[in-house]
Design an enzyme around this catalytic site. Structure first.
Site, PDB file in Angstrom:
ATOM      1  N   THR A 144       0.829  -1.214   0.000  1.00 41.76           N
ATOM      2  CA  THR A 144       0.000   0.000   0.000  1.00 41.76           C
ATOM      3  C   THR A 144       0.861   1.261   0.000  1.00 41.76           C
ATOM      4  O   THR A 144       0.649   2.176  -0.800  1.00 41.76           O
ATOM      5  CB  THR A 144      -0.907   0.015   1.239  1.00 41.76           C
ATOM      6  OG1 THR A 144      -1.766  -1.118   1.198  1.00 41.76           O
ATOM      7  CG2 THR A 144      -1.754   1.277   1.276  1.00 41.76           C
ATOM      8  N   LEU A 145       1.851   1.299   0.897  1.00 36.15           N
ATOM      9  CA  LEU A 145       2.695   2.501   0.987  1.00 36.15           C
ATOM     10  C   LEU A 145       3.517   2.677  -0.284  1.00 36.15           C
ATOM     11  O   LEU A 145       3.527   3.758  -0.876  1.00 36.15           O
ATOM     12  CB  LEU A 145       3.658   2.380   2.180  1.00 36.15           C
ATOM     13  CG  LEU A 145       3.339   3.215   3.418  1.00 36.15           C
ATOM     14  CD1 LEU A 145       1.986   2.873   3.956  1.00 36.15           C
ATOM     15  CD2 LEU A 145       4.400   3.044   4.485  1.00 36.15           C
ATOM     16  N   VAL A 223       9.826   5.904   5.878  1.00 39.50           N
ATOM     17  CA  VAL A 223       8.470   6.069   6.433  1.00 39.50           C
ATOM     18  C   VAL A 223       7.944   4.717   6.901  1.00 39.50           C
ATOM     19  O   VAL A 223       6.735   4.541   7.075  1.00 39.50           O
ATOM     20  CB  VAL A 223       7.494   6.684   5.399  1.00 39.50           C
ATOM     21  CG1 VAL A 223       7.772   8.174   5.219  1.00 39.50           C
ATOM     22  CG2 VAL A 223       7.563   5.951   4.062  1.00 39.50           C
ATOM     23  N   ALA A 224       8.858   3.728   7.082  1.00 36.45           N
ATOM     24  CA  ALA A 224       8.416   2.367   7.431  1.00 36.45           C
ATOM     25  C   ALA A 224       8.512   2.175   8.946  1.00 36.45           C
ATOM     26  O   ALA A 224       7.561   2.486   9.685  1.00 36.45           O
ATOM     27  CB  ALA A 224       9.247   1.351   6.665  1.00 36.45           C
ATOM     28  N   ARG A 225       9.642   1.666   9.419  1.00 33.63           N
ATOM     29  CA  ARG A 225       9.886   1.522  10.854  1.00 33.63           C
ATOM     30  C   ARG A 225      11.364   1.798  11.099  1.00 33.63           C
ATOM     31  O   ARG A 225      12.215   1.410  10.274  1.00 33.63           O
ATOM     32  CB  ARG A 225       9.551   0.100  11.345  1.00 33.63           C
ATOM     33  CG  ARG A 225       8.063  -0.184  11.545  1.00 33.63           C
ATOM     34  CD  ARG A 225       7.452   0.608  12.708  1.00 33.63           C
ATOM     35  NE  ARG A 225       6.030   0.337  12.886  1.00 33.63           N
ATOM     36  CZ  ARG A 225       5.034   1.028  12.314  1.00 33.63           C
ATOM     37  NH1 ARG A 225       5.323   2.042  11.517  1.00 33.63           N
ATOM     38  NH2 ARG A 225       3.779   0.722  12.556  1.00 33.63           N
ATOM     39  N   ASP A 249      10.634   9.682   9.206  1.00 35.76           N
ATOM     40  CA  ASP A 249       9.379   9.794   9.971  1.00 35.76           C
ATOM     41  C   ASP A 249       9.377   8.828  11.155  1.00 35.76           C
ATOM     42  O   ASP A 249       8.559   8.943  12.047  1.00 35.76           O
ATOM     43  CB  ASP A 249       8.193   9.478   9.043  1.00 35.76           C
ATOM     44  CG  ASP A 249       6.852   9.811   9.661  1.00 35.76           C
ATOM     45  OD1 ASP A 249       6.703  10.946  10.180  1.00 35.76           O
ATOM     46  OD2 ASP A 249       5.946   8.947   9.654  1.00 35.76           O
ATOM     47  N   GLU A 254      11.351   6.134  19.660  1.00 42.05           N
ATOM     48  CA  GLU A 254      10.393   7.224  19.462  1.00 42.05           C
ATOM     49  C   GLU A 254       9.758   7.578  20.801  1.00 42.05           C
ATOM     50  O   GLU A 254       9.433   6.657  21.560  1.00 42.05           O
ATOM     51  CB  GLU A 254       9.319   6.803  18.457  1.00 42.05           C
ATOM     52  CG  GLU A 254       9.908   6.581  17.063  1.00 42.05           C
ATOM     53  CD  GLU A 254       8.848   6.157  16.028  1.00 42.05           C
ATOM     54  OE1 GLU A 254       7.634   6.227  16.322  1.00 42.05           O
ATOM     55  OE2 GLU A 254       9.245   5.754  14.939  1.00 42.05           O
ATOM     56  N   HIS A 273       6.677  10.628  13.285  1.00 42.12           N
ATOM     57  CA  HIS A 273       5.844   9.467  12.945  1.00 42.12           C
ATOM     58  C   HIS A 273       4.412   9.924  12.631  1.00 42.12           C
ATOM     59  O   HIS A 273       3.439   9.469  13.236  1.00 42.12           O
ATOM     60  CB  HIS A 273       5.845   8.430  14.079  1.00 42.12           C
ATOM     61  CG  HIS A 273       5.418   7.055  13.611  1.00 42.12           C
ATOM     62  ND1 HIS A 273       5.866   5.899  14.184  1.00 42.12           N
ATOM     63  CD2 HIS A 273       4.596   6.672  12.599  1.00 42.12           C
ATOM     64  CE1 HIS A 273       5.321   4.858  13.567  1.00 42.12           C
ATOM     65  NE2 HIS A 273       4.545   5.307  12.596  1.00 42.12           N
ATOM     66  N   ALA A 276       1.256   9.443   8.053  1.00 45.85           N
ATOM     67  CA  ALA A 276      -0.068   8.947   7.643  1.00 45.85           C
ATOM     68  C   ALA A 276      -1.209   9.750   8.285  1.00 45.85           C
ATOM     69  O   ALA A 276      -2.372   9.389   8.125  1.00 45.85           O
ATOM     70  CB  ALA A 276      -0.205   7.469   8.012  1.00 45.85           C
TER      71      ALA A 276
HETATM   72  P1  NDP Z   1       1.791  -3.979   2.843  1.00 48.97           P
HETATM   73  O1  NDP Z   1       1.645  -5.268   3.508  1.00 48.97           O
HETATM   74  O2  NDP Z   1       0.719  -3.478   1.937  1.00 48.97           O
HETATM   75  O3  NDP Z   1       3.142  -3.965   1.965  1.00 48.97           O
HETATM   76  C1  NDP Z   1       4.366  -4.446   2.420  1.00 48.97           C
HETATM   77  C2  NDP Z   1       5.219  -4.766   1.190  1.00 48.97           C
HETATM   78  O4  NDP Z   1       6.541  -5.057   1.620  1.00 48.97           O
HETATM   79  C3  NDP Z   1       4.681  -5.956   0.442  1.00 48.97           C
HETATM   80  O5  NDP Z   1       4.222  -5.513  -0.801  1.00 48.97           O
HETATM   81  C4  NDP Z   1       5.859  -6.915   0.345  1.00 48.97           C
HETATM   82  O6  NDP Z   1       6.001  -7.221  -1.003  1.00 48.97           O
HETATM   83  C5  NDP Z   1       7.051  -6.107   0.826  1.00 48.97           C
HETATM   84  N1  NDP Z   1       7.950  -6.927   1.656  1.00 48.97           N
HETATM   85  C6  NDP Z   1       7.639  -7.647   2.762  1.00 48.97           C
HETATM   86  N2  NDP Z   1       8.733  -8.247   3.266  1.00 48.97           N
HETATM   87  C7  NDP Z   1       9.758  -7.878   2.472  1.00 48.97           C
HETATM   88  C8  NDP Z   1      11.143  -8.175   2.460  1.00 48.97           C
HETATM   89  N3  NDP Z   1      11.703  -8.991   3.368  1.00 48.97           N
HETATM   90  N4  NDP Z   1      11.904  -7.614   1.505  1.00 48.97           N
HETATM   91  C9  NDP Z   1      11.364  -6.809   0.565  1.00 48.97           C
HETATM   92  N5  NDP Z   1      10.054  -6.500   0.509  1.00 48.97           N
HETATM   93  C10 NDP Z   1       9.265  -7.036   1.447  1.00 48.97           C
HETATM   94  O7  NDP Z   1       2.068  -2.920   3.987  1.00 48.97           O
HETATM   95  P2  NDP Z   1       1.872  -1.325   3.933  1.00 48.97           P
HETATM   96  O8  NDP Z   1       2.429  -0.810   2.666  1.00 48.97           O
HETATM   97  O9  NDP Z   1       0.485  -0.972   4.312  1.00 48.97           O
HETATM   98  O10 NDP Z   1       2.817  -0.875   5.145  1.00 48.97           O
HETATM   99  C11 NDP Z   1       4.195  -1.200   5.152  1.00 48.97           C
HETATM  100  C12 NDP Z   1       4.805  -0.794   6.476  1.00 48.97           C
HETATM  101  O11 NDP Z   1       4.910   0.621   6.550  1.00 48.97           O
HETATM  102  C13 NDP Z   1       3.969  -1.185   7.702  1.00 48.97           C
HETATM  103  O12 NDP Z   1       4.276  -2.508   8.105  1.00 48.97           O
HETATM  104  C14 NDP Z   1       4.379  -0.151   8.717  1.00 48.97           C
HETATM  105  O13 NDP Z   1       5.466  -0.623   9.466  1.00 48.97           O
HETATM  106  C15 NDP Z   1       4.798   1.043   7.893  1.00 48.97           C
HETATM  107  N6  NDP Z   1       3.828   2.149   7.950  1.00 48.97           N
HETATM  108  C16 NDP Z   1       4.241   3.376   8.439  1.00 48.97           C
HETATM  109  C17 NDP Z   1       3.365   4.435   8.503  1.00 48.97           C
HETATM  110  C18 NDP Z   1       3.808   5.760   9.041  1.00 48.97           C
HETATM  111  O14 NDP Z   1       3.008   6.455   9.643  1.00 48.97           O
HETATM  112  N7  NDP Z   1       5.042   6.182   8.835  1.00 48.97           N
HETATM  113  C19 NDP Z   1       1.954   4.306   8.070  1.00 48.97           C
HETATM  114  C20 NDP Z   1       1.621   2.986   7.552  1.00 48.97           C
HETATM  115  C21 NDP Z   1       2.540   1.969   7.498  1.00 48.97           C
HETATM  116  P3  NDP Z   1       6.119  -8.763  -1.472  1.00 48.97           P
HETATM  117  O15 NDP Z   1       5.068  -9.512  -0.688  1.00 48.97           O
HETATM  118  O16 NDP Z   1       5.882  -8.706  -2.913  1.00 48.97           O
HETATM  119  O17 NDP Z   1       7.514  -9.128  -1.096  1.00 48.97           O
END
Ligand code: NDP
Length: 307
Positions: A144-145, A223-225, A249, A254, A273, A276
């Site tokens: 999604t992100l 913007v992940a973790r 972010d 934190e 943080h 979103a």
């Molecule tokens: P999704 O589950 O939609 O997407 C995660 C993507 O990461 C998948 O498409 C997957 O692709 C890929 N992925 C997973 N593991 C790996 C890996 N080991 N190596 C490479 N790619 C990988 O999650 P979201 O996009 O909704 O959110 C992602 C993260 O962002 C959340 O878990 C959260 O920690 C963080 N987040 C932060 C926010 C903020 O406020 N800053 C707001 C929302 C989320 P594939 O399966 O094809 O490998």
């Protein structure tokens, strides 16, 4: 299970007033109310931002965040507690925030805002500012992100390249790499943007070698973790000029500790943080919860189920 009482835990207050979500869900055929930790025991299901041991007593937990790295997944599975998350709602918000970082770096807005707060009329050096078309963003995590970021920066003329576990293509990305080829994927990008979940496989993914692999005029965005990045290695890469700057972010700790060098480094944008944040957050979460209450009633599988 029979859902009679759904609690909205006070910890969601970090994102929106809990009462807003209770009001939004008031049309559901179940009792919805704001609860504190002691009140969790009376609920069949709970919407929460934080994890507490007492939530192991409910049947279903909904996390208001997409990231569920703070939840003990094995213990939940053992106790037979269902966990759903809020992935799917943050593409536009985080995408716009990341576009804001990229525009700030290219148009030097962060510098000029910093100067203005000190009443300094200070223009960029003649060769500092640039425009986005023709640049490449390597987006690590294509959910999604990642797709939200790709859509929005793509519309600004940036070429989006994706990194995921496989190299299977997605329409939002011009090229795709498997994460095993991360260093090759990030080597040519002006922007490297991290959008993966924090898991055992992604903890410390961005280490000294990754920053070494990046261009020295590249900007790093997380913007992940926080723990996906080796933060001391990032600080070192910034200080040594191995990369040009960073927009962050999320952090290992934190709130970011007051003595972190990141607060005051040139070309580092720190946000709390909040990538979103939106006044629509409670509605976006409420729609997922409402849909899942309907699914429970009809005996269907929950959507966004993690455990
Ligand atoms: P999704 O589950 O939609 O997407 C995660 C993507 O990461 C998948 O498409 C997957 O692709 C890929 N992925 C997973 N593991 C790996 C890996 N080991 N190596 C490479 N790619 C990988 O999650 P979201 O996009 O909704 O959110 C992602 C993260 O962002 C959340 O878990 C959260 O920690 C963080 N987040 C932060 C926010 C903020 O406020 N800053 C707001 C929302 C989320 P594939 O399966 O094809 O490998």
């Amino acid at each position: 299970f029979e859902l009679e009482r759904l609690g909205v835990h006070r910890s969601v207050d970090a994102i929106f007033p809990p009462a807003e979500l209770v009001g939004y869900l008031s049309d559901l055929p179940v009792d919805v109310s704001v609860v504190d930790e002691a009140g969790i025991a009376d609920c069949d299901a709970i919407v929460t931002r934080n994890y507490f041991e007492s939530v192991l007593d409910v049947e279903w937990i909904h996390s208001t965040q997409a990231g569920i790295d703070r939840f003990p997944l094995e213990a939940l599975a053992e106790e037979g507690v269902a966990l759903t998350n809020s992935t799917g709602i943050h593409g536009r918000t985080v995408g716009e925030t990341v576009a804001g970082y990229l525009l700030a770096f290219a148009r030097r807005l962060h510098d000029q805002i910093a100067s203005a707060t000190e009443r300094r009329w200070e223009r960029p050096e003649w060769d500092e500012a640039f425009t986005l078309p023709g640049t490449t963003a390597c987006i690590v995590g294509t959910g999604t992100l990642g797709r939200g970021v790709a859509d929005i920066v793509g519309a600004l003329g940036v070429e989006p390249v994706g990194v995921r576990r496989s190299d299977d293509t997605l329409p939002e990305f011009d090229r795709m790499y498997a994460v095993d080829d991360l260093h090759e994927a990030i080597a040519d990008a002006e922007f490297v943007i991290v959008t993966v979940p924090l898991t055992d496989a992604t903890r410390g993914l961005f280490d000294a070698a990754a920053f070494e692999a990046m261009r020295d005029d590249a900007y790093f965005v997380n913007v992940a973790r926080g723990a996906v990045v080796d933060e001391p290695a990032l600080v070192e890469a910034l200080a040594a000029g191995d990369i040009a700057g960073a927009a962050l972010d999320v952090f290992e700790t934190e709130p970011l500790p007051e003595d972190s060098p990141l607060w005051t480094m040139d070309d580092v944008i720190v946000t709390p943080h909040a990538a979103a944040y939106t006044r629509d957050y409670y509605r976006d979460v409420g729609d997922i919860v409402r849909d899942n209450v309907g699914r429970l009633e009809r005996g269907e599988a929950l959507s966004n189920q993690v455990v």
